[in-house]
Design a protein around this motif. Structure first.
Motif, PDB file in Angstrom:
ATOM      1  N   LYS A   1       0.826  -1.208   0.000  1.00 40.38           N
ATOM      2  CA  LYS A   1       0.000   0.000   0.000  1.00 40.38           C
ATOM      3  C   LYS A   1       0.859   1.256   0.000  1.00 40.38           C
ATOM      4  N   PHE A   2       1.906   1.239   0.810  1.00 40.85           N
ATOM      5  CA  PHE A   2       2.791   2.407   0.901  1.00 40.85           C
ATOM      6  C   PHE A   2       3.457   2.687  -0.438  1.00 40.85           C
ATOM      7  N   TYR A   3       4.033   1.646  -1.045  1.00 40.81           N
ATOM      8  CA  TYR A   3       4.767   1.862  -2.287  1.00 40.81           C
ATOM      9  C   TYR A   3       3.838   2.109  -3.471  1.00 40.81           C
ATOM     10  N   SER A   4       2.623   1.598  -3.410  1.00 49.80           N
ATOM     11  CA  SER A   4       1.659   1.927  -4.461  1.00 49.80           C
ATOM     12  C   SER A   4       1.349   3.416  -4.439  1.00 49.80           C
ATOM     13  N   PHE A   5       1.140   3.953  -3.229  1.00 50.45           N
ATOM     14  CA  PHE A   5       0.869   5.386  -3.126  1.00 50.45           C
ATOM     15  C   PHE A   5       2.104   6.201  -3.488  1.00 50.45           C
TER      16      PHE A   5
ATOM     17  N   ILE B   1       4.708  -5.909  -7.666  1.00 57.60           N
ATOM     18  CA  ILE B   1       3.625  -6.040  -6.692  1.00 57.60           C
ATOM     19  C   ILE B   1       2.407  -6.686  -7.338  1.00 57.60           C
ATOM     20  N   SER B   2       2.076  -6.256  -8.546  1.00 53.45           N
ATOM     21  CA  SER B   2       0.913  -6.802  -9.249  1.00 53.45           C
ATOM     22  C   SER B   2       1.089  -8.292  -9.533  1.00 53.45           C
ATOM     23  N   GLY B   3       2.277  -8.692  -9.987  1.00 51.45           N
ATOM     24  CA  GLY B   3       2.531 -10.101 -10.242  1.00 51.45           C
ATOM     25  C   GLY B   3       2.456 -10.937  -8.983  1.00 51.45           C
ATOM     26  N   TYR B   4       2.994 -10.407  -7.896  1.00 51.51           N
ATOM     27  CA  TYR B   4       2.975 -11.111  -6.611  1.00 51.51           C
ATOM     28  C   TYR B   4       1.538 -11.331  -6.144  1.00 51.51           C
ATOM     29  N   LEU B   5       0.747 -10.261  -6.173  1.00 49.82           N
ATOM     30  CA  LEU B   5      -0.633 -10.355  -5.691  1.00 49.82           C
ATOM     31  C   LEU B   5      -1.472 -11.271  -6.577  1.00 49.82           C
ATOM     32  N   PHE B   6      -1.268 -11.203  -7.889  1.00 53.87           N
ATOM     33  CA  PHE B   6      -2.061 -12.055  -8.781  1.00 53.87           C
ATOM     34  C   PHE B   6      -1.719 -13.527  -8.562  1.00 53.87           C
ATOM     35  N   ALA B   7      -0.449 -13.804  -8.290  1.00 50.71           N
ATOM     36  CA  ALA B   7      -0.032 -15.184  -8.077  1.00 50.71           C
ATOM     37  C   ALA B   7      -0.587 -15.755  -6.781  1.00 50.71           C
ATOM     38  N   LEU B   8      -0.939 -14.895  -5.831  1.00 49.17           N
ATOM     39  CA  LEU B   8      -1.492 -15.373  -4.568  1.00 49.17           C
ATOM     40  C   LEU B   8      -2.928 -15.874  -4.718  1.00 49.17           C
ATOM     41  N   GLY B   9      -3.570 -15.533  -5.815  1.00 50.67           N
ATOM     42  CA  GLY B   9      -4.976 -15.877  -5.976  1.00 50.67           C
ATOM     43  C   GLY B   9      -5.230 -17.119  -6.801  1.00 50.67           C
TER      44      GLY B   9
END
Length: 369
Positions: free
Chosen positions: A12-16, A70-78
């Protein structure tokens, strides 16, 4: 798979932070304002020109790779969810906002074109990706359709367009990352170094999106610095190479040798900056994410991303002619205008979220609610 609370805070921090710094990158106001890794500065070296290039085309360039990772990491978690179900969700969180914000940028541009002073600002901004900066009443419906779907005047939207297609390609990317990493990552690095790019796929995003998938599948604590990494030398390399690249940009000639040199220095900057910022700012992350005002503000990351272009480009051209008599006027513009545009974006988002939460949800793909 659940995500550790501190990793979630860092995301969240680095996205902002990435979105906020993106406004500064697009707030770059030197004569040649189109920044590429090998961009040279065609004006004298001053504190203003040095500082703007150092930050906008050096220190801040870790942002997009970090967002893709970050996007790749989060998508892989699902992966427990069906692939088609996730793609359907990404259609509403990426593709729909892409078309909506592209249309909003067209509308903003059209409205500015209706008045002589603002129309001149739009023309002087020269941000049309076709290079045709005529009023929209003159380019016809075909031109409008192309700018809405393929080459939006809100040019930052390329990120969500490319990200959507990486999500589509996820089964293949995951297979490559898991089954043939020793083949896939060298190929990805070559594409990254060579600035490979098509309309829907490009090297920088593919490498770091794949890296995010790989990190998620390893199931290791990504907040811990690996033994083979030493920030005591990586961080200084990041700073020194940024400075070296900046100085060279003022004295380089427009030829292949200098272009390749600047490109390689840029890639070193991106890689070392990515590592330095991710592993070296944990104290700052913890401090900011404990502040209610920062957590509230960070919820508007997407609205900042979506709204700041073309506003900042047009506003530059609108105000610069009137402040040329002010000392260090370009530096003041570079430092202050992004803050103003960010504030306008946050205020717009807060009002929309309070007054029309369903509309806000559609506009942001469900983010920041």
């Amino acid at each position: 798979m659940t995500i550790q609370p501190f990793i979630s805070q860092k995301f969240k921090f680095y996205s902002f932070l990435s979105m906020f710094l993106l406004v500064y990158v697009h707030g770059y106001n030197l004569n040649n304002s189109y920044l590429q890794p090998f961009t040279i500065v065609e004006e004298p070296l001053t504190f203003t020109t040095f500082f703007e290039y150092l930050t906008a085309n050096g220190l801040f360039r870790f942002r997009i790779p970090m967002l893709f990772a970050i996007s790749g990491y989060l998508f892989a978690l699902g992966d427990e969810q069906p692939y088609l179900q996730r793609i359907g969700k990404r259609t509403s969180t990426l593709l729909l906002p892409y078309f909506i914000w592209s249309a909003i940028a067209l509308l903003i541009t059209f409205l500015w074109q209706q008045f002589p002073v603002t129309a001149k600002a739009v023309f002087n901004a020269q941000i049309d990706q076709f290079g045709d900066n005529r009023p929209y009443t003159q380019i016809g419906w075909k031109g409008i359709l192309e700018r809405w779907t393929l080459v939006p005047v809100a040019f930052q939207l390329w990120f969500v367009r490319v990200l959507f297609f990486y999500n589509l390609l996820y089964p293949l990317l995951k297979l490559a990352v898991i089954k043939i990493p020793k083949i896939w990552f060298p190929i990805s690095i070559i594409l990254w170094l060579g600035m490979f790019g098509l309309h829907f796929i490009e090297g920088e995003g593919m490498l770091f999106f794949s890296l995010g998938i790989w990190l998620a599948k390893r199931n290791k604590d990504i907040t811990v610095v690996p033994r083979w990494l030493n920030l005591k030398w990586i961080a200084p390399v990041f700073i020194v190479v940024c400075i070296l690249k900046t100085v060279l940009a003022f004295y380089a000639l427009p030829n292949m040798f200098y272009g390749i040199t600047l490109l390689l220095l840029h890639k070193i900057t991106v890689f070392t900056g990515f590592i330095t910022v991710w592993f070296g700012c944990d104290g700052l992350v913890r401090y900011c994410m404990q502040k209610k005002w920062f957590v509230w503000t960070s919820a508007f990351s997407f609205i900042i991303y979506a709204l700041h272009v073309p506003l900042i480009n047009y506003t530059h051209q609108l105000i610069l002619p009137y402040i040329k008599t002010v000392a260090l006027y370009r530096l003041a513009d570079y430092l202050l205008l992004p803050v103003l545009i960010t504030g306008i974006s946050i205020a717009t988002g807060a009002l929309l979220r309070a007054a029309m939460p369903k509309v806000y949800s559609v506009l942001t793909g469900g983010r920041g609610l």
